[in-house]
Scaffold this active site. Structure first.
Site, PDB file in Angstrom:
ATOM      1  N   HIS A   1      46.034   0.249  45.980  1.00  0.00           N
ATOM      2  CA  HIS A   1      47.023  -0.539  46.005  1.00  0.00           C
ATOM      3  C   HIS A   1      46.633  -1.782  46.604  1.00  0.00           C
ATOM      4  O   HIS A   1      45.740  -1.864  47.458  1.00  0.00           O
ATOM      5  CB  HIS A   1      48.397  -0.247  46.546  1.00  0.00           C
ATOM      6  CG  HIS A   1      48.795   0.919  45.928  1.00  0.00           C
ATOM      7  ND1 HIS A   1      49.618   1.040  44.648  1.00  0.00           N
ATOM      8  CD2 HIS A   1      49.009   2.363  46.217  1.00  0.00           C
ATOM      9  CE1 HIS A   1      50.095   2.092  44.321  1.00  0.00           C
ATOM     10  NE2 HIS A   1      49.615   2.963  45.210  1.00  0.00           N
TER      11      HIS A   1
ATOM     12  N   CYS B   1      46.357  -4.350  42.964  1.00  0.00           N
ATOM     13  CA  CYS B   1      47.281  -5.782  42.818  1.00  0.00           C
ATOM     14  C   CYS B   1      46.812  -6.781  43.681  1.00  0.00           C
ATOM     15  O   CYS B   1      46.384  -6.365  44.707  1.00  0.00           O
ATOM     16  CB  CYS B   1      48.638  -5.281  43.011  1.00  0.00           C
ATOM     17  SG  CYS B   1      49.463  -4.160  42.043  1.00  0.00           S
TER      18      CYS B   1
END
Length: 436
Positions: free
Chosen positions: A145, A186
């Site tokens: 992430h 991300c």
């Protein structure tokens, strides 16, 4: 005599160039920072990357792998001991040599591995680090992430400023000749954006997304009830599986991946002149056929979802596939709890924003809607770390939805809000509400 020496000069130069090339070695560092069944895809990506490097001739002693290793033998795995990276795909877990597992997979250890800090890794995993030198080619692949200026490692963050300083140190100490970095996360473009990756140190990087958007998960598997891959990672690896990497350049692979990834903006940074180098110089030179070559590949864009929505989509699928009313009710409650957590996450950030700027409503609106570039790292890093440690109820690293709101902290810092005001707002939020 002089004429003979002049005639021999091109041959001597060519021989010297060949000797330098022969001395260069290929190294790989592969990292999946997350854990948990919802994040299956990250370790699947990492295992697939490992298989590519091995199939292309990079020896296992020159590949360093960091992954939590809680997927292959997870109780939810219908094929124990196996991991796949696409529907009906082959097992990519078999043969993967993992150097660092569980809590050993953290930012501090990752940076020590890159810097070749053997002393610092004594007693941790098997202690292996990059032992590359000034002629060597290094390939780094990170999957997890992300958020503005951050990539996640289990329960901790790696900040862009720390990665930046590590790369500069590696360059200063001549720990590579050329280095390539592929990042799946991300907002991963923020790790190298705004001159965080200099153009004159022989490092080329590509990222799954720009500095402001999500990367996307793909290949929802109904049997495993989780996503098997990530679009950017799947695209570059499926390309590497089928191409002759000795004739494909880094730029060509980048352009293919950028064109075929329509869920986010694939980015490139650093020394772009390295794009003319063959991919084989970083992923290995063996041209034998690979395990995926002759199999049709489904389009990963078709069922792709933003990374922060993965858990929501998995729970929705589990509700649909529930085999009993009891199971459906249990999963439905988990889905409702997740929705509540997301609402509370939004409230927490908004509350902290308001307190940080003395409840100036117009400024709060700006802070919640602007997307300013991250430049004030000296402010951003300490306040995000303070939030991580002093607002445990937010569960910042494990709550995949929460990091997507850290752009508000970027905005606070870029508006020159004092660190003390932001930290005080976090403390007051923890004291006066149940949000933290």
């Amino acid at each position: 005599m002089a004429r003979k020496l002049l005639a021999l000069l091109p041959l001597l130069v060519a021989a010297y160039a060949r000797s330098i090339n022969e001395e260069s070695k290929h190294w790989g560092v592969i990292v999946a920072g997350s854990n948990g069944w919802f994040n299956y895809r990250h370790q699947a990506d990492a295992c697939h990357a490992y298989q590519i490097l091995r199939k292309n001739g990079i020896p296992e002693e020159r590949i360093i792998t960091m992954m939590y290793d809680d997927i292959a033998n997870n109780r939810e795995n219908p094929t124990p001991g196996k991991i796949i990276n696409r529907p009906d795909g082959p097992d990519v877990y078999h043969g993967v040599k993992i150097d660092y597992r569980e809590e050993e997979v953290n930012p501090e250890n990752f940076l020590k591995v890159l810097k070749g800090d053997k002393e610092g890794m004594v007693g941790i995993g098997n202690g292996r680090v990059l032992e590359s030198g000034p002629n060597d080619h290094v390939f780094v692949n990170f999957v997890d992430h992300g958020a503005p200026g951050i990539i996640a490692f289990g329960s901790k963050f790696l900040h862009a400023s720390d990665l930046h300083h590590t790369i500069l140190k590696m360059n200063e100490e001549q720990r590579y000749g050329q280095m390539v970095i592929y990042v799946e996360a991300c907002e991963s473009g923020s790790m190298f954006d705004k001159n965080l990756l200099p153009k004159d140190i022989n490092v080329f990087a590509t990222t799954a997304a720009n500095a402001h958007e999500s990367s996307y998960a793909c290949y929802m598997d109904k049997e495993r009830k989780t996503f098997l891959g990530d679009v950017y990672s799947v695209r570059w690896m499926e390309d590497s599986d089928k191409e002759d990497l000795s004739t494909e350049t880094l730029t060509k692979q980048f352009e293919i991946v950028r064109r075929e990834t329509n869920t986010s903006h694939v980015m490139e940074f650093g020394n772009l002149t390295m794009g003319s180098i063959d991919v084989a110089e970083f992923q290995g030179k063996n041209t034998e056929m690979h395990i995926f070559d002759k199999q049709p590949i489904p389009n990963p864009n078709l069922d792709a979802v933003p990374s922060e929505d993965v858990e929501m989509n998995i729970l929705q699928l589990k509700v649909q596939l529930a085999e009993s009313d009891w199971e459906r009710e249990l999963v439905s409650q988990k889905l409702e709890d997740l929705k509540i957590t997301r609402r509370r996450t939004e409230e927490t950030f908004k509350h902290i924003m308001a307190l940080s700027v003395n409840n100036n409503k117009d400024l709060v609106y700006d802070l919640m809607t602007e997307r300013l570039p991250l430049l004030a790292h000296d402010c951003y890093k300490p306040v995000t770390e303070y939030l991580r440690t002093n607002c445990p109820g937010l569960n910042l690293v494990k709550n995949d939805y929460a990091p997507r709101h850290l752009y508000t902290f970027v905005n606070l810092c870029e508006h020159q809000t004092p660190q003390e005001a932001i930290m005080g707002a976090i403390d007051k939020t923890a004291e006066d509400t149940d949000l933290c």
